[in-house]
Design a protein around this motif. Sequence first.
Motif, PDB file in Angstrom:
ATOM      1  N   TYR A  37       0.848  -1.177   0.000  1.00 53.48           N
ATOM      2  CA  TYR A  37       0.000   0.000   0.000  1.00 53.48           C
ATOM      3  C   TYR A  37       0.893   1.238   0.000  1.00 53.48           C
ATOM      4  CZ  TYR A  37      -4.414  -2.436   1.066  1.00 53.48           C
ATOM      5  OH  TYR A  37      -5.544  -3.226   1.018  1.00 53.48           O
ATOM      6  N   ARG A  38       0.302   2.353  -0.354  1.00 60.17           N
ATOM      7  CA  ARG A  38       1.024   3.607  -0.239  1.00 60.17           C
ATOM      8  C   ARG A  38       0.085   4.699   0.240  1.00 60.17           C
ATOM      9  NH1 ARG A  38       2.199   4.957  -6.652  1.00 60.17           N
ATOM     10  NH2 ARG A  38       0.055   5.538  -7.235  1.00 60.17           N
ATOM     11  N   GLN A  39       0.659   5.697   0.879  1.00 62.83           N
ATOM     12  CA  GLN A  39      -0.117   6.818   1.368  1.00 62.83           C
ATOM     13  C   GLN A  39       0.655   8.101   1.122  1.00 62.83           C
ATOM     14  OE1 GLN A  39      -1.405   6.639   5.487  1.00 62.83           O
ATOM     15  NE2 GLN A  39      -3.221   7.842   4.957  1.00 62.83           N
ATOM     16  N   LYS A  43      -3.877  12.153   1.453  1.00 61.79           N
ATOM     17  CA  LYS A  43      -4.650  11.189   0.691  1.00 61.79           C
ATOM     18  C   LYS A  43      -4.873   9.911   1.485  1.00 61.79           C
ATOM     19  CE  LYS A  43      -3.266  12.729  -3.929  1.00 61.79           C
ATOM     20  NZ  LYS A  43      -2.727  12.288  -5.249  1.00 61.79           N
ATOM     21  N   GLN A  44      -5.867   9.157   1.054  1.00 59.52           N
ATOM     22  CA  GLN A  44      -6.151   7.868   1.655  1.00 59.52           C
ATOM     23  C   GLN A  44      -5.068   6.858   1.290  1.00 59.52           C
ATOM     24  OE1 GLN A  44      -8.952   6.836   3.469  1.00 59.52           O
ATOM     25  NE2 GLN A  44     -10.154   8.717   3.378  1.00 59.52           N
ATOM     26  N   ARG A  45      -4.858   5.917   2.181  1.00 59.80           N
ATOM     27  CA  ARG A  45      -3.973   4.815   1.858  1.00 59.80           C
ATOM     28  C   ARG A  45      -4.610   3.968   0.753  1.00 59.80           C
ATOM     29  NH1 ARG A  45      -1.204   1.264   6.566  1.00 59.80           N
ATOM     30  NH2 ARG A  45      -0.568   3.416   7.067  1.00 59.80           N
ATOM     31  N   GLU A  46      -3.824   3.625  -0.246  1.00 64.76           N
ATOM     32  CA  GLU A  46      -4.352   2.888  -1.377  1.00 64.76           C
ATOM     33  C   GLU A  46      -3.502   1.660  -1.675  1.00 64.76           C
ATOM     34  OE1 GLU A  46      -4.256   5.069  -5.035  1.00 64.76           O
ATOM     35  OE2 GLU A  46      -2.149   5.643  -4.824  1.00 64.76           O
ATOM     36  N   LEU A  47      -4.171   0.641  -2.169  1.00 56.98           N
ATOM     37  CA  LEU A  47      -3.477  -0.576  -2.577  1.00 56.98           C
ATOM     38  C   LEU A  47      -2.719  -0.315  -3.868  1.00 56.98           C
ATOM     39  CD1 LEU A  47      -2.991  -3.669  -2.213  1.00 56.98           C
ATOM     40  CD2 LEU A  47      -5.011  -4.008  -3.654  1.00 56.98           C
ATOM     41  N   ALA A  60      -2.934  -1.735  -9.031  1.00 61.77           N
ATOM     42  CA  ALA A  60      -3.750  -0.552  -9.207  1.00 61.77           C
ATOM     43  C   ALA A  60      -3.614  -0.058 -10.641  1.00 61.77           C
ATOM     44  CB  ALA A  60      -3.312   0.547  -8.230  1.00 61.77           C
ATOM     45  N   SER A  62      -3.238   2.781 -11.814  1.00 62.47           N
ATOM     46  CA  SER A  62      -2.260   3.850 -11.951  1.00 62.47           C
ATOM     47  C   SER A  62      -0.828   3.345 -12.086  1.00 62.47           C
ATOM     48  CB  SER A  62      -2.357   4.815 -10.763  1.00 62.47           C
ATOM     49  OG  SER A  62      -2.105   4.134  -9.541  1.00 62.47           O
TER      50      SER A  62
END
Length: 118
Positions: A37-39, A43-47, A60, A62
């Motif tokens: 994951y990254r944050q 921003k929200q933490r995203e997979l 993802a 992106s």
Amino acid sequence: QVQLVESGGGLVQAGGSLKLSCTASGSTSSANDMGWYRQAPGKQRELVADIGSGGQTHYAPSVNGRFTIIRDNAKNTVYLQMNSLKPEDTAVYYCYLRSWGDINRDYWGQGTQVTVSS
């Protein structure tokens, strides 16, 4: 107990590459998923990507086509090869492991900073 130790973050120019690694130790099981994951600030933490014990992967949109996730089950290690990095990839990247059993448990790495400059 499971501990995850990350390494490989740093500062790179746009278009560059980094390879993150995450090694799990302790009471690990083969029945697990690992991923990243990254944050980014604000921003929200995203997979970013994950990989199952059988090697199935998910990315993802992106990062699809630029990042590759690989796991080495013998070493309990997962890697994230990041190519063609963009400034919008700047974030703290967190490794995780989800252990499947009677009770499912999540474990997290300490986070590693990835900064991509323009």
